[in-house]
Design an enzyme around this catalytic site. Structure first.
Site, PDB file in Angstrom:
ATOM      1  N   LYS A 178     -15.335 -35.593  31.520  1.00 57.61           N
ATOM      2  CA  LYS A 178     -14.406 -36.211  32.480  1.00 57.61           C
ATOM      3  C   LYS A 178     -15.167 -36.722  33.703  1.00 57.61           C
ATOM      4  O   LYS A 178     -15.666 -35.941  34.506  1.00 57.61           O
ATOM      5  CB  LYS A 178     -13.352 -35.205  32.951  1.00 57.61           C
ATOM      6  N   GLU A 253     -22.891 -27.439  40.228  1.00 57.46           N
ATOM      7  CA  GLU A 253     -23.742 -28.157  41.194  1.00 57.46           C
ATOM      8  C   GLU A 253     -22.819 -28.588  42.324  1.00 57.46           C
ATOM      9  O   GLU A 253     -22.023 -29.514  42.158  1.00 57.46           O
ATOM     10  CB  GLU A 253     -24.376 -29.388  40.532  1.00 57.46           C
ATOM     11  N   CYS A 287     -25.348 -35.099  47.884  1.00 57.87           N
ATOM     12  CA  CYS A 287     -25.192 -33.645  48.036  1.00 57.87           C
ATOM     13  C   CYS A 287     -26.377 -33.035  48.765  1.00 57.87           C
ATOM     14  O   CYS A 287     -26.239 -32.085  49.519  1.00 57.87           O
ATOM     15  CB  CYS A 287     -25.032 -32.998  46.672  1.00 57.87           C
ATOM     16  N   GLU A 387     -19.913 -30.145  55.347  1.00 55.15           N
ATOM     17  CA  GLU A 387     -20.473 -31.309  54.660  1.00 55.15           C
ATOM     18  C   GLU A 387     -19.615 -32.532  55.004  1.00 55.15           C
ATOM     19  O   GLU A 387     -18.409 -32.541  54.733  1.00 55.15           O
ATOM     20  CB  GLU A 387     -20.442 -31.057  53.147  1.00 55.15           C
TER      21      GLU A 387
HETATM   22  P1  NAP Z   1     -14.608 -33.174  43.912  1.00 49.86           P
HETATM   23  O1  NAP Z   1     -13.433 -33.603  44.681  1.00 49.86           O
HETATM   24  O2  NAP Z   1     -14.912 -31.733  43.857  1.00 49.86           O
HETATM   25  O3  NAP Z   1     -14.423 -33.772  42.445  1.00 49.86           O
HETATM   26  C1  NAP Z   1     -15.407 -33.675  41.456  1.00 49.86           C
HETATM   27  C2  NAP Z   1     -14.779 -33.810  40.089  1.00 49.86           C
HETATM   28  O4  NAP Z   1     -13.894 -32.710  39.874  1.00 49.86           O
HETATM   29  C3  NAP Z   1     -13.932 -35.072  39.918  1.00 49.86           C
HETATM   30  O5  NAP Z   1     -14.093 -35.547  38.606  1.00 49.86           O
HETATM   31  C4  NAP Z   1     -12.528 -34.547  40.154  1.00 49.86           C
HETATM   32  O6  NAP Z   1     -11.519 -35.335  39.535  1.00 49.86           O
HETATM   33  C5  NAP Z   1     -12.615 -33.193  39.482  1.00 49.86           C
HETATM   34  N1  NAP Z   1     -11.597 -32.219  39.920  1.00 49.86           N
HETATM   35  C6  NAP Z   1     -10.826 -32.230  41.028  1.00 49.86           C
HETATM   36  N2  NAP Z   1      -9.988 -31.159  41.042  1.00 49.86           N
HETATM   37  C7  NAP Z   1     -10.229 -30.461  39.903  1.00 49.86           C
HETATM   38  C8  NAP Z   1      -9.698 -29.260  39.338  1.00 49.86           C
HETATM   39  N3  NAP Z   1      -8.748 -28.555  39.950  1.00 49.86           N
HETATM   40  N4  NAP Z   1     -10.187 -28.824  38.158  1.00 49.86           N
HETATM   41  C9  NAP Z   1     -11.181 -29.505  37.529  1.00 49.86           C
HETATM   42  N5  NAP Z   1     -11.711 -30.662  38.011  1.00 49.86           N
HETATM   43  C10 NAP Z   1     -11.261 -31.128  39.186  1.00 49.86           C
HETATM   44  O7  NAP Z   1     -15.938 -33.879  44.453  1.00 49.86           O
HETATM   45  P2  NAP Z   1     -16.178 -35.419  44.762  1.00 49.86           P
HETATM   46  O8  NAP Z   1     -15.453 -35.751  46.024  1.00 49.86           O
HETATM   47  O9  NAP Z   1     -15.933 -36.230  43.547  1.00 49.86           O
HETATM   48  O10 NAP Z   1     -17.768 -35.426  45.021  1.00 49.86           O
HETATM   49  C11 NAP Z   1     -18.352 -35.042  46.218  1.00 49.86           C
HETATM   50  C12 NAP Z   1     -18.879 -33.615  46.152  1.00 49.86           C
HETATM   51  O11 NAP Z   1     -19.791 -33.480  45.070  1.00 49.86           O
HETATM   52  C13 NAP Z   1     -19.665 -33.240  47.386  1.00 49.86           C
HETATM   53  O12 NAP Z   1     -19.276 -31.952  47.818  1.00 49.86           O
HETATM   54  C14 NAP Z   1     -21.108 -33.228  46.905  1.00 49.86           C
HETATM   55  O13 NAP Z   1     -21.964 -32.388  47.643  1.00 49.86           O
HETATM   56  C15 NAP Z   1     -20.948 -32.774  45.503  1.00 49.86           C
HETATM   57  N6  NAP Z   1     -22.124 -33.141  44.689  1.00 49.86           N
HETATM   58  C16 NAP Z   1     -23.028 -32.169  44.359  1.00 49.86           C
HETATM   59  C17 NAP Z   1     -24.188 -32.510  43.638  1.00 49.86           C
HETATM   60  C18 NAP Z   1     -25.223 -31.475  43.279  1.00 49.86           C
HETATM   61  O14 NAP Z   1     -26.091 -31.777  42.476  1.00 49.86           O
HETATM   62  N7  NAP Z   1     -25.189 -30.279  43.835  1.00 49.86           N
HETATM   63  C19 NAP Z   1     -24.389 -33.834  43.245  1.00 49.86           C
HETATM   64  C20 NAP Z   1     -23.445 -34.795  43.593  1.00 49.86           C
HETATM   65  C21 NAP Z   1     -22.314 -34.434  44.326  1.00 49.86           C
HETATM   66  P3  NAP Z   1     -10.768 -36.563  40.268  1.00 49.86           P
HETATM   67  O15 NAP Z   1     -11.443 -36.779  41.583  1.00 49.86           O
HETATM   68  O16 NAP Z   1     -10.917 -37.672  39.306  1.00 49.86           O
HETATM   69  O17 NAP Z   1      -9.348 -36.109  40.429  1.00 49.86           O
END
Ligand code: NAP
Length: 493
Positions: A178, A253, A287, A387
């Protein structure tokens, strides 16, 4: 407008409800595609397909290592042929400058090639042992975990997909994937490539839709053996809680708020440029961004002056025209970042430059934020603790090495960190103290397929990339062979 569909059991399929979602170009605010908006039922179909592929037809899992490596190399070659289109797609979907998107595609291609190489590398160990039951030959074998659910964010759409798919497939797993509904388009292209390359039906399944429906169903399914997730710490916690149900393996991650410690014996111009890369690359939506910048008080004024001048010279525009800064990924993300700017001002940080939306010329309809610098920040400020995930640098002056290390570690996160100094011993001393998984000395952000990627503390569990990234998608089995057959007389004492 063409509808982007799910890919389940080797075929493209609309969602069972027929519902769709819009994909927006953040540089213009225009709709550029429609995708399936999938439900629990669609997700369960994809999980059933992966389960059949892994446990019944076993086509992918049963291929020998060389055949799996050949397939991964074929996928890499097809990606290479579509390099320009993949990069343009990420720029249109995510907003990032084209040269950054091209770099992501190159890294993604190399990631498939890297894991193709690892598949054919020797694996396992052997022992000759005897713990009182007679001589034994013992060996280990690595096996795929089974059905892997994978969920990714929007900041590096193609690359985050690849970091998960390449090792999981190299290990022989079947996958339900997904992507973020904000930026799914390059991942759809990747699945088109899987189809063209001839991946066996059911080995790779794509479900487009929201985290609440698709992601939650994957994480809580009793038929999924492992879930790997990249995204925010908050959602990571809910995935870990969902995964407890069948104690599936979990890889997380998560977010970060990483420090960059700049000592007065650094190369000042180099430190300024790396601080900009650490803060503004990908519009700060990284991130591992090192946007908590600790600057030694003796060079503080000179550093801020140089950083301000270079930041104000940055070009802002549509990613397709290769500016220094493109739009943030969405209106929501832009508003969130501008909210943090207001918090910074209200809590007493000094706004040096930026701090507002940018709407000049072609940027009028997009979600642009001017690169922003806050100075004289303190540890207790929200902008230093949370963040932001946008182009906002927070400068905190420090006096001694011990003080800098203490402030750098004063965070719930532990993803990355940077130190700038020409004193090698000091750099190593400081790196040893920083509680984080990815560290840079006199540079910031370079990432390699060969090196493990992941965080300490609330930045995650497990590692991606490198040999560790492959091992995450494997179970290890020990096999013990008695070297002498027949009774050993254990009960005749
Ligand atoms: P997010 O809001 O946590 O969403 C990530 C993914 O999880 C999306 O596909 C989202 O789907 C899905 N999701 C949302 N709620 C969920 C639930 N209850 N159950 C399962 N999946 C769910 O993060 P984002 O805003 O996309 O990305 C930014 C974050 O990613 C930042 O905190 C960043 O630090 C982190 N990040 C970490 C790394 C690393 O390597 N450590 C790398 C890149 C990014 P939808 O949004 O499609 O609804």
């Amino acid at each position: 407008m063409e509808l982007k569909k799910n890919y389940i059991d080797g075929a493209w399929a609309e969602s069972v409800t027929g519902r769709t979602q819009e994909v927006i170009n953040p540089a213009t605010g225009e709709i550029i595609a429609l995708t399936a908006d999938s439900s629990e039922e669609d997700t369960n179909r994809a999980i059933a397909s992966a389960k059949r592929s892994f446990y019944v037809t076993r086509e992918w899992r049963n291929l020998n290592g060389q055949a799996r490596a050949d397939m991964l190399l074929n996928i890499a070659a097809l990606m290479d042929q579509k390099r320009a289109l993949l990069a343009q797609t990420d720029t249109l979907d995510n907003g990032k400058p084209l040269r950054e998107a091209e770099g992501d595609v190159d890294d993604a291609i190399h990631c498939f090639r890297y894991y193709a190489g690892l598949v054919t590398a020797p694996s396992g160990v052997t022992y000759d042992v005897n713990d009182g039951f007679g001589p034994m030959h013992s060996y280990t074998v690595a096996e795929p975990v089974g059905v892997c659910g994978q969920i990714t964010p929007w900041n590096y759409p193609l690359l985050m997909s690849t970091w998960k798919l390449a090792p999981a497939l190299a290990a022989g797993n079947s996958v339900v994937f997904k992507p973020s509904s904000n930026c799914p388009l390059s991942t759809v292209m990747l699945f088109e490539i899987f189809h063209e390359a001839g991946m066996p039906a059911g080995s790779v399944n794509l479900v487009l839709g929201s985290g609440g429906a698709v992601g939650h169903t994957i994480a809580s399914s009793m038929d999924v053996d492992m879930v790997t997730f990249t995204g925010s710490t908050k959602v990571g916690q809910s995935i870990a809680a969902d995964a407890v149900k069948n104690l599936k393996k979990v890889g997380l991650e998560l977010g970060g708020k990483s420090p960059n410690i700049i000592f007065d014996d650094c190369d000042l111009d180099g430190a300024v440029e790396w601080a900009m890369i650490g803060t503004f690359f990908n519009q700060g939506q990284v991130c591992s961004a090192c946007a908590r910048i600790y600057v030694q008080d003796t060079i503080h004024d000179a550093f801020v002056e140089k950083l301000k001048a270079k930041t104000e010279a940055m070009t802002i525009g549509n990613g397709l025209s290769n500016p220094d800064i493109g739009p943030l990924v969405s209106k929501d993300q832009m508003e969130k970042v501008l909210g943090y700017v207001e918090k910074g001002k209200a809590e007493g940080a000094t706004l040096v430059t930026g701090g507002c939306r940018y709407t000049e010329g072609e940027c009028a309809g997009g979600f642009f934020v001017k690169p922003t610098i806050f100075d004289n920040c303190t540890q207790n400020m929200t902008i230093v603790r949370e963040e932001i995930f946008g182009p906002v640098a927070c400068i905190v002056p420090f006096h001694t090495e011990a003080e800098a290390v203490e402030m750098a570690n004063d965070t719930e996160y532990g993803l990355a960190g940077t130190v700038c100094t020409k004193d090698g011993a000091k750099a190593i001393r400081v790196m040893k103290e920083i509680r984080a998984g990815i560290l840079w000395i006199n540079c910031c952000q370079p990432t390699f397929n060969q090196a493990p990627w992941g965080g300490y503390k609330m930045s995650g569990i497990g590692r991606e990339l490198s040999v560790h990234g492959l091992e995450e998608y494997q179970e290890v089995k020990q096999v013990n062979i008695a070297l002498e057959t027949g009774p050993i007389g254990w009960y005749e004492h």
